[in-house]
Design an enzyme around this catalytic site. Structure first.
Site, mmCIF file in Angstrom:
data_model
loop_
_atom_site.group_PDB
_atom_site.id
_atom_site.type_symbol
_atom_site.label_atom_id
_atom_site.label_comp_id
_atom_site.label_asym_id
_atom_site.label_seq_id
_atom_site.Cartn_x
_atom_site.Cartn_y
_atom_site.Cartn_z
ATOM 1 N N ASP A 17 -1.348 2.056 20.917
ATOM 2 C CA ASP A 17 -1.582 2.233 22.361
ATOM 3 C C ASP A 17 -0.754 1.275 23.219
ATOM 4 O OD1 ASP A 17 -3.795 4.027 21.610
ATOM 5 O OD2 ASP A 17 -4.886 2.196 21.159
ATOM 6 N N HIS A 60 0.235 9.877 22.625
ATOM 7 C CA HIS A 60 1.239 9.353 23.542
ATOM 8 C C HIS A 60 1.182 10.119 24.852
ATOM 9 C CE1 HIS A 60 3.824 7.782 19.949
ATOM 10 N NE2 HIS A 60 2.689 7.143 20.108
#
Length: 446
Positions: A42, A70
């Site tokens: 992340d 993503h």
């Protein structure tokens, strides 16, 4: 570029140099740029890939599955990718899902169709899928997470388990003799039912759906090894590899057992695509200006206080794949340096600097202590990692909105000092600094 394997190439590959001739040593081919997470995932890898993908000819995924998440923002539109390489947005580039990826076909097509509705047209024509990639089935997802280590429940671990125990099924199996595939699929289901007696699978219904997916998938499937070889040794090409997950989630180097099931460090790019190490060029590590982690497992710089809450809310720290709140804490340079030891980063992208704009002071973890003594390494043992005490360096906050900064000189001096400290401590130059969500918010330093 021709996607076929020519007789000339075969000759070049198999015939030794003529007697008395010295073989050229400069024919290594094109270099591949790899983008990897330097923390627990992340970090904003999608954004870095998206920047580089605008000029890339080929963008590849080499490991993981739809446990990755993503988010890429282009022209105010937000696209979420889990299996598709983020480069699929670039209509001029080809996206490749490599042999090291595990593919859940319903998830792949659902993701493509969802993004198609947002304006991602013609993605199926720009996607190539390796015939050696393993498949994730619905029953893999059902049994995932029963072990209680906080997985994404996307079936990734069970699919890699099937692969390692040699009972997995690959894309080439699905597109081959369907009778043989059906038999092997039934055997795999029985194997799982013997381990999980409560598991029910409508085998005929699953096989019917898989047959439909097979026909939709067929035009995209290639031999990934030959495709990559031609891309590397043909005309000059910009090839980008998009890592999923991150160094501290790597099956070998991460905080085991709270890790993913693949190698999300630089070696995974070689094994997950069939690329020789010689062809690896730049390796860009991506790190937030602070640290986050999803799920359970040790997290030395975690802030279970107002600072952690502020980072969580200001940073909108919620997992793209799971919707789980991310745990937040100060930047931990011990883990970023450890990630650099394994990956050999040539440069770093530091993201979400703007989240720190409101803090009076900012801390950075620079070392771990055990029983009052600094330890020179990152502990493999989780019991030890839970016990470490973090040594911090404290910086004054800049208390200025950085979100409009577009070049280095736009950043306040205190923010510049923070960035330079990180760079010097890791020993890797910082190439980008992120101060917002969109492409324009990535300040390029060199």
């Amino acid at each position: 570029m021709s996607l076929s394997w020519s007789a000339k190439d075969h000759k070049n590959l198999t015939q030794p140099a003529a007697a008395g001739q010295k073989r050229s040593r400069n024919d290594a081919g094109n270099k591949v740029t790899v983008v990897l997470g330097a923390q627990w995932g992340d970090e904003g890898k999608g954004k870095v890939v998206d920047l580089l993908a605008t000029e890339a000819d080929v963008v590849c995924r080499c490991q993981g599955g739809n446990n990755a998440g993503h988010t890429v923002v282009v022209d105010g539109k937000e696209y979420d990718f889990h299996l598709l390489p983020s480069g699929i947005i670039n209509t001029k580039s080809t996206s490749l899902i490599g042999n090291g990826v595990v593919i859940h076909l319903p998830g792949l097509f659902e993701e493509g169709d969802k993004n198609d509705k947002k304006g991602l047209k013609g993605w199926e024509k720009r996607l190539i899928v390796s015939d050696r990639a393993h498949l994730v089935f619905d029953f893999h997802q059902v049994v995932d997470g029963l072990g209680g280590i906080g997985t994404t429940k996307k079936g990734i671990g069970p699919a890699y388990s099937s692969k390692a125990s040699r009972t997995g099924l690959r894309v080439c199996d699905l597109l081959g003799d369907y009778k043989d595939f059906s038999t092997r699929f039934k055997n795999l289901v029985h194997q799982y039912q013997s381990m999980y007696p409560s598991l029910t699978v409508d085998v005929e219904d699953q096989l019917k759906k898989l047959k439909e997916y097979a026909e939709r998938l067929r035009p995209m499937v290639r031999d990934g090894v030959y495709y990559m070889y031609e891309a590397l040794h043909g005309p000059p090409k910009k090839i980008l590899v998009e890592g999923a997950n991150a160094a501290l989630l790597d099956i070998d180097f991460g905080t085991y057992p709270f890790v993913t099931s693949s190698n999300c460090t630089v070696g995974g790019a070689c094994t997950g695509l069939g690329i020789p190490p010689l062809n690896i060029g730049d390796v860009f590590g991506v790190s937030k200006a602070y640290t986050t982690r999803v799920g359970i497992g040790a997290f030395p710089t975690e802030q279970l206080n107002a600072v952690g809450e502020l980072l969580q809310t200001r940073g909108h720290e919620v997992g793209v794949t799971t919707g789980r709140k991310r745990r937040c804490g100060w930047l931990d340079l011990v883990i970023v340096r450890y990630a650099h030891m394994i990956n050999g980063f040539t440069a770093i992208a530091l993201t979400k600097l703007d989240i720190l704009d409101v803090l009076d002071e900012i801390k950075v973890g620079i070392a771990y202590k055990l029983n009052g003594k600094r330890i020179p390494h990152f502990p493999a043992n989780m019991d030890v990692l839970h016990k470490v005490e973090v040594e911090y360096e404290t910086f004054p906050g800049w208390k200025t909105d950085t979100s409009a900064a577009r070049k280095w000189n736009d950043l306040p001096a205190k923010a510049q000092n923070y960035i330079r400290f990180i760079e010097n401590h890791i020993g890797v130059p910082i190439k980008w600094v992120g101060v917002g969500k969109s492409r324009e918010c990535m300040i390029q330093m060199f």
